[in-house]
Design a protein around this motif. Structure first.
Motif, PDB file in Angstrom:
ATOM      1  N   TYR A  55      69.429  66.980  43.187  1.00  0.00           N
ATOM      2  CA  TYR A  55      70.023  66.961  41.848  1.00  0.00           C
ATOM      3  C   TYR A  55      71.493  66.550  41.944  1.00  0.00           C
ATOM      4  O   TYR A  55      72.179  66.898  42.898  1.00  0.00           O
ATOM      5  CB  TYR A  55      69.930  68.341  41.202  1.00  0.00           C
ATOM      6  CG  TYR A  55      68.527  68.899  41.175  1.00  0.00           C
ATOM      7  CD1 TYR A  55      67.560  68.341  40.357  1.00  0.00           C
ATOM      8  CD2 TYR A  55      68.170  69.976  41.976  1.00  0.00           C
ATOM      9  CE1 TYR A  55      66.266  68.847  40.329  1.00  0.00           C
ATOM     10  CE2 TYR A  55      66.883  70.492  41.953  1.00  0.00           C
ATOM     11  CZ  TYR A  55      65.939  69.924  41.126  1.00  0.00           C
ATOM     12  OH  TYR A  55      64.662  70.419  41.107  1.00  0.00           O
ATOM     13  N   PHE A  56      71.976  65.847  40.933  1.00  0.00           N
ATOM     14  CA  PHE A  56      73.370  65.405  40.907  1.00  0.00           C
ATOM     15  C   PHE A  56      73.666  64.785  39.551  1.00  0.00           C
ATOM     16  O   PHE A  56      72.772  64.608  38.718  1.00  0.00           O
ATOM     17  CB  PHE A  56      73.646  64.384  42.030  1.00  0.00           C
ATOM     18  CG  PHE A  56      72.785  63.150  41.966  1.00  0.00           C
ATOM     19  CD1 PHE A  56      73.243  61.990  41.382  1.00  0.00           C
ATOM     20  CD2 PHE A  56      71.503  63.147  42.517  1.00  0.00           C
ATOM     21  CE1 PHE A  56      72.445  60.843  41.330  1.00  0.00           C
ATOM     22  CE2 PHE A  56      70.705  62.018  42.473  1.00  0.00           C
ATOM     23  CZ  PHE A  56      71.177  60.864  41.883  1.00  0.00           C
ATOM     24  N   ARG A  57      74.931  64.450  39.350  1.00  0.00           N
ATOM     25  CA  ARG A  57      75.340  63.715  38.154  1.00  0.00           C
ATOM     26  C   ARG A  57      75.913  62.383  38.629  1.00  0.00           C
ATOM     27  O   ARG A  57      76.761  62.352  39.522  1.00  0.00           O
ATOM     28  CB  ARG A  57      76.394  64.487  37.374  1.00  0.00           C
ATOM     29  CG  ARG A  57      76.921  63.716  36.170  1.00  0.00           C
ATOM     30  CD  ARG A  57      77.977  64.501  35.436  1.00  0.00           C
ATOM     31  NE  ARG A  57      78.702  63.626  34.534  1.00  0.00           N
ATOM     32  CZ  ARG A  57      78.958  63.912  33.268  1.00  0.00           C
ATOM     33  NH1 ARG A  57      78.549  65.049  32.765  1.00  0.00           N
ATOM     34  NH2 ARG A  57      79.622  63.065  32.522  1.00  0.00           N
ATOM     35  N   LEU A  58      75.435  61.298  38.030  1.00  0.00           N
ATOM     36  CA  LEU A  58      75.914  59.955  38.354  1.00  0.00           C
ATOM     37  C   LEU A  58      76.661  59.407  37.150  1.00  0.00           C
ATOM     38  O   LEU A  58      76.072  59.247  36.072  1.00  0.00           O
ATOM     39  CB  LEU A  58      74.735  59.036  38.713  1.00  0.00           C
ATOM     40  CG  LEU A  58      75.057  57.559  38.926  1.00  0.00           C
ATOM     41  CD1 LEU A  58      75.994  57.359  40.116  1.00  0.00           C
ATOM     42  CD2 LEU A  58      73.765  56.766  39.115  1.00  0.00           C
ATOM     43  N   ASP A  59      77.963  59.145  37.326  1.00  0.00           N
ATOM     44  CA  ASP A  59      78.800  58.562  36.274  1.00  0.00           C
ATOM     45  C   ASP A  59      79.092  57.109  36.612  1.00  0.00           C
ATOM     46  O   ASP A  59      79.500  56.801  37.736  1.00  0.00           O
ATOM     47  CB  ASP A  59      80.129  59.315  36.162  1.00  0.00           C
ATOM     48  CG  ASP A  59      79.974  60.654  35.490  1.00  0.00           C
ATOM     49  OD1 ASP A  59      79.943  60.680  34.248  1.00  0.00           O
ATOM     50  OD2 ASP A  59      79.891  61.669  36.200  1.00  0.00           O
ATOM     51  N   ASN A  60      78.900  56.232  35.638  1.00  0.00           N
ATOM     52  CA  ASN A  60      79.252  54.824  35.790  1.00  0.00           C
ATOM     53  C   ASN A  60      80.571  54.604  35.059  1.00  0.00           C
ATOM     54  O   ASN A  60      80.605  54.513  33.833  1.00  0.00           O
ATOM     55  CB  ASN A  60      78.161  53.927  35.200  1.00  0.00           C
ATOM     56  CG  ASN A  60      78.495  52.457  35.332  1.00  0.00           C
ATOM     57  OD1 ASN A  60      79.499  52.073  35.920  1.00  0.00           O
ATOM     58  ND2 ASN A  60      77.636  51.623  34.768  1.00  0.00           N
TER      59      ASN A  60
END
Length: 155
Positions: A55-60
């Motif tokens: 699990y993680f958060r990916l920000d562009n």
């Protein structure tokens, strides 16, 4: 007096190191590269050969859409992008071949949603271990992230 200053200096140094360690532990594992930021990288580990979930958060933060197409890790024989869902009261999971993230958008990999399915561990994993997982993108550099292994109850 000089001896007292040395003791104070040692105490301040020890206190500073302790504070720094506490700050580092308070922040989730993160990685960044070319307009992509990954934060809160963790993986739920289960006993034995049971699959783990990442699990993680990916920000562009770039000005171009990025497309996540896969992941790999030496700690697992197989890593896939998956999505959990609930349809008509039935829980199910499906493999996902690609995920687009528009500029200034993010995507959350979290329980009951998108996640990395980490199958066939190549060695024993315990809570607290760090595991490198490399995220693969279409037309973009790879991004290697350290994931912290956590027990299932902490998710």
């Amino acid at each position: 007096m000089a001896n007292g200053k040395r003791k104070l200096k040692r105490w301040i140094s020890a206190a500073s190191l302790g504070g720094l360690a506490a700050c580092l532990l308070a922040f989730p594992l993160a990685a960044s590269a070319d307009g992509l930021d990954v934060t809160d990288a963790r993986m739920r580990v289960l006993p034995g050969d049971m699959p783990a979930a990442g699990y993680f958060r990916l920000d562009n933060t770039s000005d171009k859409t990025v497309v996540l197409v896969g992941a790999k890790s030496d700690a697992f024989e197989k890593v896939e992008l998956h999505r959990s869902m609930n349809k008509d009261g039935m829980a199910s999971m499906e493999s996902v071949s690609r995920l687009e993230v528009a500029p200034d958008e993010h995507i959350e990999f979290a329980p009951q949603g998108y996640h990395l399915m980490l199958m066939k561990p190549t060695g024993a994993l315990s809570a607290g271990d760090e595991v490198e997982i490399t995220l693969e993108f279409e037309h973009h550099d790879l991004l290697t992230v350290d994931f912290e292994a956590v027990p299932p109850k902490s998710m």
